[in-house]
Design an enzyme around this catalytic site. Structure first.
Site, PDB file in Angstrom:
ATOM      1  N   HIS A   1       0.862  -1.173   0.000  1.00 38.71           N
ATOM      2  CA  HIS A   1       0.000   0.000   0.000  1.00 38.71           C
ATOM      3  C   HIS A   1       0.903   1.229   0.000  1.00 38.71           C
ATOM      4  O   HIS A   1       2.023   1.205   0.503  1.00 38.71           O
ATOM      5  CB  HIS A   1      -0.860  -0.043   1.272  1.00 38.71           C
TER       6      HIS A   1
ATOM      7  N   ASP B   1       3.060  -4.245   7.906  1.00 41.57           N
ATOM      8  CA  ASP B   1       1.767  -3.581   7.799  1.00 41.57           C
ATOM      9  C   ASP B   1       0.695  -4.651   7.966  1.00 41.57           C
ATOM     10  O   ASP B   1       0.476  -5.471   7.076  1.00 41.57           O
ATOM     11  CB  ASP B   1       1.659  -2.896   6.430  1.00 41.57           C
TER      12      ASP B   1
ATOM     13  N   GLN C   1      -4.572  -5.348   6.885  1.00 42.46           N
ATOM     14  CA  GLN C   1      -5.504  -6.293   6.276  1.00 42.46           C
ATOM     15  C   GLN C   1      -5.460  -7.671   6.934  1.00 42.46           C
ATOM     16  O   GLN C   1      -6.358  -8.487   6.715  1.00 42.46           O
ATOM     17  CB  GLN C   1      -5.196  -6.432   4.777  1.00 42.46           C
TER      18      GLN C   1
ATOM     19  N   LYS D   1     -10.457  -1.306  10.247  1.00 46.60           N
ATOM     20  CA  LYS D   1     -10.492  -2.567   9.499  1.00 46.60           C
ATOM     21  C   LYS D   1     -11.023  -3.714  10.366  1.00 46.60           C
ATOM     22  O   LYS D   1     -11.314  -4.789   9.849  1.00 46.60           O
ATOM     23  CB  LYS D   1      -9.086  -2.950   9.016  1.00 46.60           C
TER      24      LYS D   1
ATOM     25  N   CYS E   1      -4.689   2.322  -3.746  1.00 49.90           N
ATOM     26  CA  CYS E   1      -3.451   2.820  -3.141  1.00 49.90           C
ATOM     27  C   CYS E   1      -2.324   1.804  -3.293  1.00 49.90           C
ATOM     28  O   CYS E   1      -1.499   1.622  -2.388  1.00 49.90           O
ATOM     29  CB  CYS E   1      -3.660   3.180  -1.676  1.00 49.90           C
TER      30      CYS E   1
END
Length: 419
Positions: free
Chosen positions: A134, A211, A214, A237, A376
């Site tokens: 991202h 990261d 997700q 999220k 993104c």
């Protein structure tokens, strides 16, 4: 398009009962069409239990945290720090001092770039990022690289959307100091082998930031077992409010890092005629009044979510993904982008002769919310020769009936556009 009978995971989770906890899922849009919300990779919806926590804060104990001596401040502080302990448990961090509250994954990554990066990376050092990142895990490193004279090297992705692990290992040199990689791709759903990425990075003496935005809503996360140095994720999220997230950092690293922003809360002593001294982690990195209500609700969202066995959540979302993927592939000219084994509940696709934006606008008229664009992740899409895809993404409250509605609406949209 009828695609299912009830599955064991659906029955064990009691998806209909779960859906009833989300007021927004009862909405009807564009006249009288039931809302089918398949944009969960961007933002998941929020259950009533979390909404009630926000409401309760403003009704009963709205006050600034820490330092206050009155009862409202005490209650707000206890609830805020209770959320820190909830996040610690969610990630299985060793110490709640390793949990820093931020405005989300993006700010968490920027914090590491601007604090750890400025303090410990030297001109000529290298940062590895993957092709599937991202923008929030690319641009902060580009800004740091331009400022500090660093080099950024890219970990390639194959045609299935799988990281090339052999190429990854070959990229390391004695100057490689940091790896920044996603746990789960927001554009493809690829689940990366973080434990192996960590093993290789640490074997070369490099730090690794993951990261986890997700990954958090789809799988159990154990930062100690993974061995990561930094791990970031966002509340919105994982069924919580927007504008808040968390950074996990190993305590010895956070202790060695300088503050990023200055202000109240992050100090021990401020002097105009001498050296200002700073608080210990995590407060050293939490300057100013935070998003108190949102942090408290963030903890409530994690407590709500962790009521459900993660293996059942994973099984159910994979069933939704499989049904949707099979249906999309039956459409003439459709192509799924990203077919990594074991992927999470993200379905990106394109359809020949039909622009993704047209699909997104028209399918919305049938009550179906998906996302279109580059997500993104422009470098990743460009590697596939694309500027945009359609993306349907799934959550615990989605149903196979909604997948049927999505596929029926998609077929009608394609016929409309093609004439």
């Amino acid at each position: 398009m009828k695609i299912h009978d009830n599955t064991e995971a659906e029955l064990l989770l009691n998806v209909d009962v779960i859906r009833a906890e989300f007021p927004i899922l009862a909405r009807r849009v564009h006249g009288d069409r039931p809302l089918v919300y398949l944009d969960n990779a961007a933002t998941s919806q929020t259950p009533q239990a979390v909404i009630d926590v926000l409401d309760d804060y403003f009704h009963r104990y709205n006050a600034n945290i820490h330092r206050g001596l009155h009862c409202l401040a005490d209650e707000a502080t206890a609830a805020f720090e209770g959320s820190r302990e909830t996040v610690r448990g969610f990630l299985n961090a060793a110490d709640k001092r390793e949990i820093v509250f931020t405005r989300g994954t993006t700010e968490a990554i920027n914090l590491v770039a601007q604090s750890y990066g400025r303090a410990f990376l030297q001109p000529g050092d290298e940062i590895l990022v993957s092709m599937m990142e991202h923008h929030s895990n690319i641009v902060p490193w580009q800004l740091l690289a331009a400022e500090r004279g660093l080099s950024i090297k890219t970990i390639p992705v194959d045609t299935r959307g799988v990281l090339d692990l052999a190429a990854y290992a070959a990229l390391f040199t004695p100057r490689t100091k940091l790896v920044a990689v996603t746990h789960v791709s927001n554009a493809l759903g690829t689940v990366n082998p973080v434990d192996e990425l960590v093993r290789v990075a640490h074997a070369h003496g490099a730090r690794i930031l993951v990261d986890g935005a997700q990954a958090a809503p789809h799988q159990a996360i154990d930062v100690q077992a993974l061995g990561v140095d930094f791990y970031a994720f966002s509340s919105h999220k994982v069924y919580g409010p927007t504008g808040v997230g968390a950074l996990y950092g190993r305590l010895e690293l956070l202790e060695a890092m300088p503050p990023w922003q200055g202000g109240g809360e992050m100090i021990k002593l401020v002097r105009l005629d001498g050296e200002t001294t700073f608080a210990e982690p995590p407060h050293k990195f939490e300057a100013g009044t935070p998003a108190i209500a949102e942090v408290i609700a963030f903890g409530a969202a994690l407590r709500w979510f962790t009521r459900f066995p993660v293996d059942l959540v994973d099984e159910w979302e994979r069933r939704l993904l499989l049904a949707a993927t099979e249906g999309v592939k039956r459409i003439e000219g459709a192509r799924v982008i990203g077919e990594a084994p074991g992927k999470a509940g993200v379905l990106s696709f394109v359809i020949d002769g039909v622009h993704a934006q047209d699909i997104g606008l028209l399918i919305d008229q049938f009550g179906v919310a998906i996302r279109t664009g580059h997500h993104c992740a422009q470098p990743l899409l460009h590697s596939f020769g694309l500027d945009a895809t359609c993306r349907a993404s799934f959550a615990i409250y989605n149903t196979l009936g909604e997948v049927e509605t999505f596929l029926d609406a998609l077929e009608r949209v394609v016929k409309m556009v093609r004439g």
